[in-house]
Design an enzyme around this catalytic site. Structure first.
Site, PDB file in Angstrom:
ATOM      1  N   ARG A   1       0.850  -1.191   0.000  1.00 51.77           N
ATOM      2  CA  ARG A   1       0.000   0.000   0.000  1.00 51.77           C
ATOM      3  C   ARG A   1       0.884   1.240   0.000  1.00 51.77           C
ATOM      4  NH1 ARG A   1       1.853   1.818   3.994  1.00 51.77           N
ATOM      5  NH2 ARG A   1       0.687   3.733   3.686  1.00 51.77           N
ATOM      6  N   GLY A   2       0.228   2.382  -0.067  1.00 50.43           N
ATOM      7  CA  GLY A   2       0.979   3.643  -0.131  1.00 50.43           C
ATOM      8  C   GLY A   2       1.132   4.065  -1.575  1.00 50.43           C
ATOM      9  N   ALA A   3       0.689   5.259  -1.894  1.00 49.78           N
ATOM     10  CA  ALA A   3       0.604   5.657  -3.298  1.00 49.78           C
ATOM     11  C   ALA A   3       1.863   5.366  -4.122  1.00 49.78           C
ATOM     12  CB  ALA A   3       0.239   7.138  -3.371  1.00 49.78           C
TER      13      ALA A   3
ATOM     14  N   GLN B   1      -2.841   2.440   9.823  1.00 49.36           N
ATOM     15  CA  GLN B   1      -1.507   2.578   9.221  1.00 49.36           C
ATOM     16  C   GLN B   1      -0.577   3.422  10.111  1.00 49.36           C
ATOM     17  OE1 GLN B   1      -4.381   2.812   7.578  1.00 49.36           O
ATOM     18  NE2 GLN B   1      -4.214   2.401   5.381  1.00 49.36           N
TER      19      GLN B   1
ATOM     20  N   ARG C   1      -7.100  -0.365  -7.346  1.00 47.34           N
ATOM     21  CA  ARG C   1      -7.428   0.705  -6.401  1.00 47.34           C
ATOM     22  C   ARG C   1      -7.557   2.000  -7.198  1.00 47.34           C
ATOM     23  NH1 ARG C   1      -4.225   1.255  -0.936  1.00 47.34           N
ATOM     24  NH2 ARG C   1      -6.169   2.244  -0.293  1.00 47.34           N
TER      25      ARG C   1
ATOM     26  N   ASN D   1      -5.954  12.240   0.423  1.00 47.11           N
ATOM     27  CA  ASN D   1      -5.077  11.467   1.283  1.00 47.11           C
ATOM     28  C   ASN D   1      -5.935  10.646   2.231  1.00 47.11           C
ATOM     29  OD1 ASN D   1      -2.283  10.846   2.004  1.00 47.11           O
ATOM     30  ND2 ASN D   1      -2.789  11.774   3.968  1.00 47.11           N
ATOM     31  N   LYS D   2      -5.271   9.823   3.050  1.00 43.36           N
ATOM     32  CA  LYS D   2      -6.005   8.936   3.945  1.00 43.36           C
ATOM     33  C   LYS D   2      -7.107   9.685   4.701  1.00 43.36           C
ATOM     34  CE  LYS D   2      -5.591   5.567   4.075  1.00 43.36           C
ATOM     35  NZ  LYS D   2      -6.392   4.757   3.134  1.00 43.36           N
TER      36      LYS D   2
ATOM     37  N   ASP E   1      -2.370  10.821  -2.122  1.00 44.21           N
ATOM     38  CA  ASP E   1      -2.672   9.794  -3.108  1.00 44.21           C
ATOM     39  C   ASP E   1      -2.966  10.404  -4.461  1.00 44.21           C
ATOM     40  OD1 ASP E   1      -3.365   8.619  -0.328  1.00 44.21           O
ATOM     41  OD2 ASP E   1      -3.123   6.913  -1.669  1.00 44.21           O
TER      42      ASP E   1
HETATM   43  C1  LIG Z   1       3.032   8.360   0.742  1.00 43.42           C
HETATM   44  S1  LIG Z   1       1.792   7.157   0.694  1.00 43.42           S
HETATM   45  C2  LIG Z   1       0.419   8.107   0.328  1.00 43.42           C
HETATM   46  C3  LIG Z   1      -0.808   7.643   1.005  1.00 43.42           C
HETATM   47  O1  LIG Z   1      -1.121   6.238   0.807  1.00 43.42           O
HETATM   48  C4  LIG Z   1      -1.860   5.802   1.945  1.00 43.42           C
HETATM   49  O2  LIG Z   1      -3.051   5.183   1.616  1.00 43.42           O
HETATM   50  P1  LIG Z   1      -3.175   3.558   1.763  1.00 43.42           P
HETATM   51  O3  LIG Z   1      -2.533   3.171   3.060  1.00 43.42           O
HETATM   52  O4  LIG Z   1      -4.663   3.331   1.705  1.00 43.42           O
HETATM   53  O5  LIG Z   1      -2.444   3.024   0.550  1.00 43.42           O
HETATM   54  C5  LIG Z   1      -2.141   7.074   2.685  1.00 43.42           C
HETATM   55  O6  LIG Z   1      -3.194   7.800   2.088  1.00 43.42           O
HETATM   56  C6  LIG Z   1      -0.843   7.770   2.492  1.00 43.42           C
HETATM   57  O7  LIG Z   1      -0.819   9.040   2.976  1.00 43.42           O
END
Ligand SMILES: CSC[C@H]1O[C@H](OP(=O)(O)O)[C@H](O)[C@@H]1O
Length: 354
Positions: A45-47, A204, A87, A255-256, A245
């Site tokens: 995960r993580g953009a 997270q 996603r 973002n989250k 994101d």
């Molecule tokens: C630098 S990662 C950007 C972003 O990705 C995360 O979402 P997810 O855990 O659902 O993939 C979160 O929004 C981070 O801030």
């Protein structure tokens, strides 16, 4: 550095983030459908890291292709569509797919399948290498901006910083976006303590950012998402910095979920709130945040906590995975190219032309 994702010998290997910090479980696969499932379930995960995972997933897919060169275009088209459907919000995924589609478009007619696949492999690895390098550049620009905006505090003491979700190595491959800035600021003696909000429902912040900070020996405390305004009110937070994101042309940022509340609270308390994200997260094609697709996830992510039922199975739920923070609440957008402050429409447009 934490080995969040790698690709060697035609095999994708990743650290399954669903079980951290209690279990460090690595998965290796040559199956592109398993890799797509890993993106869907936030095993990865993580953009930025999703973009890298998407690129390697496409490589796994083309490696599984058994047909003729004439059959490849339709196979490739459906493969990419499957990956892009995994996603919807993190634009890095689409950015990575676009890079590989460009390699295909420019070389399919002239190359053998083997030569085409080799070029796609190279492109996928470059996406990975670039995201690692982006972290170092973002960190530098971010720390330089913090030194300007928070100079008045730094004259007498170190800073307490709020961050949300996870934006470290687990999300970005390198040192991180927002967490990369925090790491460098800590190394340069600017940080007193990191405050990481839990980031419900998948935690997270409480699980992953806490694990990364503990790994680095950086002092931190975890809080519930709803605590940030109270801590700001008590002067326990000096600024906030988070990842992204997808960033629209006017600076509106997805973002989250929970980010917008933190940003509005910071704005109300006149505290700087930054986005740190590589240019690969900017979607200049959309004018504002209303055009960003916001992922809705399974209701049971709220009704249960990691397998334990905490709410009635019939409880109605809205489970948006992201929210959109209007650019007006942001002190700056820190990218690998530069820190953009002030007018985001002109600043981001200029960035994309460089
Ligand atoms: C630098 S990662 C950007 C972003 O990705 C995360 O979402 P997810 O855990 O659902 O993939 C979160 O929004 C981070 O801030």
């Amino acid at each position: 550095m934490i080995d969040a994702i790698s690709f060697n010998d035609s095999t994708l290997r990743y650290l399954d983030q669903r079980y951290l910090p209690l279990r460090e479980e690595y998965v290796s696969t040559r199956n592109y459908e398993e890799a797509i499932e890993a993106i869907k379930t936030l095993a990865v995960r993580g953009a930025p890291l999703i973009g890298v995972a998407a690129a390697y997933t496409i490589i796994l897919g083309i490696n599984s292709f058994q047909g003729t060169k004439e059959e490849f275009p339709s196979f490739f088209k459906s493969l990419v569509a499957e990956v892009e459907a995994s996603r919807p919000t993190a634009v890095n995924l689409f950015f990575a797919a676009a890079r590989l589609k460009k390699v295909y478009a420019e070389n399919y007619e002239t190359d053998t399948i083997e030569a085409l696949f080799a070029k796609m492999n190279t492109a996928a690895r470059k996406i990975h290498d670039d995201e690692i390098a982006n972290c170092d550049a973002m960190s530098r620009h971010g720390v330089d901006q913090i030194k300007i905006d928070l100079a008045h505090i730094l004259k007498t003491r170190k800073l307490n910083v709020l961050t949300h979700c996870n934006t470290g190595t687990l999300a970005c491959c390198g040192t991180g976006s927002a967490l990369g800035v925090i790491r460098l600021a800590w190394q340069e003696g600017l940080i007193e303590r990191v405050i990481t909000s839990e980031s419900r429902p998948l935690l997270q912040g409480l699980r992953l950012t806490a694990w990364e900070l503990e790994h680095d020996g950086i002092p931190f405390v975890s809080i519930s998402d709803s605590s940030s305004a109270f801590l700001m009110q008590r002067g326990m937070i000096d600024f906030g910095i988070v990842g992204a994101d997808r960033i629209a042309a006017n600076g509106d940022t997805a973002n989250k979920i929970g980010t917008c509340a933190h940003a509005i609270s910071a704005y109300h308390h006149n505290l700087p709130f930054y986005i740190a994200a590589p240019v690969s997260t900017i979607d200049i094609t959309i004018p504002d945040g209303t055009h960003i697709p916001i992922e809705e996830r399974n209701a049971d992510e709220l009704r249960t906590i990691f397998g334990t039922q905490v709410a009635s199975p019939t409880t109605p739920v809205l489970n948006y995975a992201f929210d959109v923070t209007p650019g007006k609440y942001l002190r700056g957008i820190i990218t690998d190219k530069e820190a953009v402050v002030g007018n985001y429409i002109t600043g981001l447009a200029a960035l994309m032309e460089e």
